[in-house]
Design a protein around this motif. Structure first.
Motif, short mmCIF file in Angstrom:
data_model
loop_
_atom_site.label_atom_id
_atom_site.label_comp_id
_atom_site.label_asym_id
_atom_site.label_seq_id
_atom_site.Cartn_x
_atom_site.Cartn_y
_atom_site.Cartn_z
N PHE A 128 7.36 46.47 -27.52
CA PHE A 128 6.51 46.63 -28.76
C PHE A 128 7.08 46.53 -29.93
CE2 PHE A 128 2.57 49.56 -28.25
CZ PHE A 128 2.29 49.22 -27.14
N VAL A 129 8.33 46.11 -30.02
CA VAL A 129 9.03 46.03 -31.21
C VAL A 129 8.44 44.63 -32.09
CG1 VAL A 129 11.24 45.38 -32.56
CG2 VAL A 129 10.99 47.02 -30.85
N PRO A 130 8.15 43.64 -31.59
CA PRO A 130 7.60 42.48 -32.34
C PRO A 130 6.16 42.85 -32.70
CG PRO A 130 8.35 41.64 -30.12
CD PRO A 130 8.76 43.24 -30.30
N TYR A 131 5.46 43.69 -31.55
CA TYR A 131 4.15 44.01 -32.08
C TYR A 131 4.02 44.89 -33.18
CZ TYR A 131 -0.32 46.54 -30.91
OH TYR A 131 -1.45 46.94 -31.06
N ALA A 132 5.06 45.93 -33.26
CA ALA A 132 4.94 46.78 -34.56
C ALA A 132 5.24 46.16 -35.75
CB ALA A 132 6.00 48.06 -34.30
N LEU A 133 6.20 45.07 -35.46
CA LEU A 133 6.47 44.25 -36.72
C LEU A 133 5.43 43.45 -37.33
CD1 LEU A 133 10.15 43.08 -35.73
CD2 LEU A 133 9.68 44.99 -37.79
N TRP A 134 4.73 42.76 -36.33
CA TRP A 134 3.41 42.10 -36.65
C TRP A 134 2.49 42.98 -37.37
CZ3 TRP A 134 2.18 37.08 -37.44
CH2 TRP A 134 1.06 36.64 -37.23
N VAL A 135 2.16 44.03 -36.61
CA VAL A 135 1.34 44.91 -37.28
C VAL A 135 1.48 45.51 -38.62
CG1 VAL A 135 -0.06 47.19 -36.92
CG2 VAL A 135 0.49 45.70 -34.94
N ALA A 136 2.86 45.87 -38.89
CA ALA A 136 3.22 45.93 -40.15
C ALA A 136 2.81 44.98 -41.18
CB ALA A 136 4.54 46.35 -40.27
N TYR A 137 3.21 43.80 -40.82
CA TYR A 137 2.96 42.64 -41.72
C TYR A 137 1.38 42.54 -41.89
CZ TYR A 137 2.33 37.67 -42.84
OH TYR A 137 1.61 36.50 -43.38
N ALA A 138 0.71 42.62 -40.63
CA ALA A 138 -0.80 42.55 -40.88
C ALA A 138 -1.34 43.58 -41.83
CB ALA A 138 -1.64 42.38 -39.51
N ALA A 139 -0.79 44.97 -41.66
CA ALA A 139 -1.15 45.99 -42.52
C ALA A 139 -0.97 45.73 -44.16
CB ALA A 139 -0.45 47.29 -42.12
N VAL A 140 0.16 45.08 -44.48
CA VAL A 140 0.54 44.57 -45.82
C VAL A 140 -0.50 43.64 -46.30
CG1 VAL A 140 2.21 43.59 -47.20
CG2 VAL A 140 2.65 45.50 -45.49
N LEU A 141 -0.82 42.60 -45.28
CA LEU A 141 -1.52 41.60 -45.55
C LEU A 141 -3.11 42.10 -45.77
CD1 LEU A 141 -2.20 38.46 -45.80
CD2 LEU A 141 -2.52 38.63 -43.37
N ASN A 142 -3.67 42.96 -44.82
CA ASN A 142 -4.93 43.88 -45.08
C ASN A 142 -4.96 44.56 -46.38
OD1 ASN A 142 -6.80 45.64 -42.78
ND2 ASN A 142 -7.11 45.58 -44.65
N ALA A 143 -4.03 45.13 -46.57
CA ALA A 143 -3.85 46.08 -48.17
C ALA A 143 -4.08 44.90 -49.32
CB ALA A 143 -2.49 46.83 -48.00
N ALA A 144 -3.12 43.85 -49.17
CA ALA A 144 -3.18 42.93 -50.26
C ALA A 144 -4.78 42.28 -50.30
CB ALA A 144 -2.24 41.81 -50.00
N ILE A 145 -5.08 41.86 -49.20
CA ILE A 145 -6.59 41.54 -49.36
C ILE A 145 -7.64 42.30 -50.06
CG2 ILE A 145 -8.55 40.86 -47.91
CD1 ILE A 145 -6.56 39.37 -46.05
N TRP A 146 -7.24 43.73 -49.59
CA TRP A 146 -8.55 44.85 -50.22
C TRP A 146 -7.99 44.85 -51.82
CZ3 TRP A 146 -6.16 49.37 -52.27
CH2 TRP A 146 -7.48 50.57 -52.76
N TRP A 147 -6.78 44.84 -52.24
CA TRP A 147 -6.52 44.98 -53.46
C TRP A 147 -7.07 43.85 -54.41
CZ3 TRP A 147 -4.87 48.72 -56.49
CH2 TRP A 147 -4.18 48.08 -57.95
N LEU A 148 -6.85 42.61 -53.79
CA LEU A 148 -7.23 41.27 -54.39
C LEU A 148 -8.86 41.15 -54.37
CD1 LEU A 148 -4.61 38.93 -52.95
CD2 LEU A 148 -4.88 39.81 -55.32
#
Length: 149
Positions: A128-148
């Protein structure tokens, strides 16, 4: 022999579910028109990353089932439901903010799985470690898309 059929079932569930959800994903049109941050990966990376991650997710779920770790298996099902919910909310109904809430909950569930599994099955936790890291990255990406947007 039953345990191997169980592994096949978990892999079929994660890969098959991921494929089914991914087949609903339209990255042309709406998604392409969104303003995206500079750290957005190329489109080809998503299916490659998710295929590897769904294999790891399936293995982790299978291992906690085999060890009869009911609390961890419940958490595994919760994260899978959140995982499968995010794509249609983001890509099908175009609800960026609710998708951000879902992916933050998913990140919490994935991290909780790593922490809880570490005591009982380190291989499941490590899956689950790579999964959690990818989801963290995807969450930041989702947040940035929301912001933009």
């Amino acid at each position: 022999m039953n345990r191997w059929w169980s592994l096949i079932g978990f892999l079929a569930l994660t890969l098959g579910g991921g494929w089914l959800i991914g087949s609903m994903t339209e990255t042309a049109g709406w998604y392409q028109a969104l303003a995206k941050p500079s750290f957005t990966p190329p489109d080809w990376l998503f299916p490659v990353a998710w295929t590897a991650l769904y294999i790891l997710i399936g293995i982790a779920g299978w291992r906690v089932r085999e060890k009869r770790l009911a609390d961890l298996l419940s958490l595994w099902w919760i994260q899978l439901a959140l995982n499968f919910a995010w794509t249609p909310v983001f890509f099908v109904v175009h609800m960026i903010a609710p998708a951000l809430v879902i992916i933050c909950l998913l990140l919490g569930a994935a991290v909780a799985f790593v922490v809880m599994a570490w005591r009982h099955d380190r291989l499941a936790a490590l899956c689950f470690v790579p999964y959690a890291l990818w989801v963290a990255y995807a969450a930041v990406l989702n947040a940035a898309i929301w912001w933009l947007n």
